[in-house]
Design a protein around this motif. Structure first.
Motif: not given
Length: 370
Positions: A169-173, A227-235, A292-296, A301-311
């Motif tokens: 889900g990190a790349a999607y976020m 604080g969001r560097e991990y998310l950007l790197d994953r994408q 960081q994925t959960a916080v983002m 206002n997104l369901n984090v499990t949905t992001c992890a499943l479908n991102g």
């Protein structure tokens, strides 16, 4: 900046590949002729290909040419690892329009070569051409594996354990964060340019000067992603999980089915279930998700499990192993057991944290969806 037309096709190819040295014995002859010559006497050849189109797969608003080159190579290298193979060669074809300079293509190749050098992959050829519709990239990766070691999607068996590497889900976020900041920028830009037109029409020079200064300040502005560097790197800079393949080999584990997670966990699970003629049970509580994925997700206002499943675009490995390998998997770093394979008649199900069951549906990335 150097216009590409000043070098021409062959001049550009020479510039980009003149100091590339082969790293693999199977690379008999690389760049410089009508074909590369490869030699695989004792193993199976694995070939994968991806196209990346500007405006569909990437946006140059927020990814550099160097980052794009790295990502383009890694997503193909990941496919070879997903077959339990070893990547060996890369063929690179690009089409560019007049926006791009020689230096831009240099940066793209810099990223390509960094990714290839990380996994000992040789760049052995390709093509360059022009286009009127933006940047187009086609990458073919060639790898090898012993016949008995190749892992397909169709080998999962009932009671096998379902595993994933890393977190999801990190790349999607990261993409959502970049898209949000891009939209904010263009909203402000459109509002300011509208005011500039109005000021020009009214002849208010003082107001026009102030608005032009605001436009310059907006163009110079860079979002604060602290604080969001991990998310950007994953994408922007994904990593192929060859390290996990090495761990599996060191532990003497051969997965029964495997693929990389490019389109989303839900889609990939259904591919394995369909091709292996089986069902599955995965547990929401076991899906690995970074903080960081959960916080983002909460912020948006997104369901984090949905992001992890479908991102999608995580490029982690999804694989199944015999239940007898449970203890070995438990001892592996960066691998999580998320469920198990069942009979086909039981379907593909997600067990929620409150023990409700929901059918898994393919909602991951589909580039041909309307």
């Amino acid at each position: 900046m150097t216009d590409i037309s000043k070098l021409g096709e062959f001049g550009l190819i020479h510039r980009l590949t003149k100091d590339i040295k082969s790293q693999n014995a199977s690379t008999h002859y690389g760049v410089g002729d009508d074909c590369a010559v490869l030699h695989y006497p004792d193993s199976e050849v694995l070939i994968t290909s991806d196209m990346l189109m500007e405006g569909v797969h990437f946006d140059l608003t927020y990814i550099t040419m160097e980052q794009l080159g790295y990502k383009a190579a890694m997503v193909n290298i990941s496919d070879i690892f997903a077959m339990n193979g070893d990547p060996r060669q890369l063929i690179v074809s690009i089409a560019v329009d007049k926006r791009f300079s020689v230096e831009n293509i240099d940066e793209f190749y810099k990223g390509l070569r960094e990714a290839c050098e990380k996994w000992g992959v040789d760049i052995v050829g390709g093509d360059t051409t022009s286009t009127r519709t933006g940047l187009a990239i086609s990458i073919t990766c060639i790898g090898e594996a012993a016949k008995e070691n190749i892992v397909y999607r169709n080998g999962a068996k009932e009671t096998d354990i379902i595993c994933v590497s890393g977190d999801l889900g990190a790349a999607y976020m990261g993409l959502q964060l970049l898209e949000r900041e891009k939209n904010v920028y263009y909203e402000q830009y459109d509002a300011l340019t509208k005011k500039v037109k109005e000021a020009k029409k009214s002849g208010n020079q003082e107001n026009l000067a102030a608005l032009n200064n605001d436009l310059k300040a907006l163009n110079d502005f860079r979002p604060d992603f602290a604080g969001r560097e991990y998310l950007l790197d994953r994408q922007i800079k994904p990593e192929a999980r060859g390290d996990v393949i090495r761990q599996l080999r060191d532990a003497n584990i051969r997965p029964t089915a495997m693929m990389d997670i490019s389109d989303g966990l839900s889609s990939e699970l259904l591919h394995i279930c369909h091709q292996s003629h089986c069902g599955c049970r995965i547990y929401e509580k076991n899906i690995p998700i970074d903080y960081q994925t959960a916080v983002m997700a909460e912020e948006m206002n997104l369901n984090v499990t949905t992001c992890a499943l479908n991102g999608g675009e995580d490029y982690e490995l999804l694989f199944t192993v015999p239940i007898g390998d449970h203890d070995k998997i438990e001892a592996m770093e960066g691998v999580k057991q998320i469920g198990y394979i069942t009979k086909e008649s039981l379907g593909a199900m997600l067990i929620t944290r409150d023990n409700n069951e929901f059918e898994i549906t393919a909602q991951g990335w589909n580039p041909l969806r309307e």
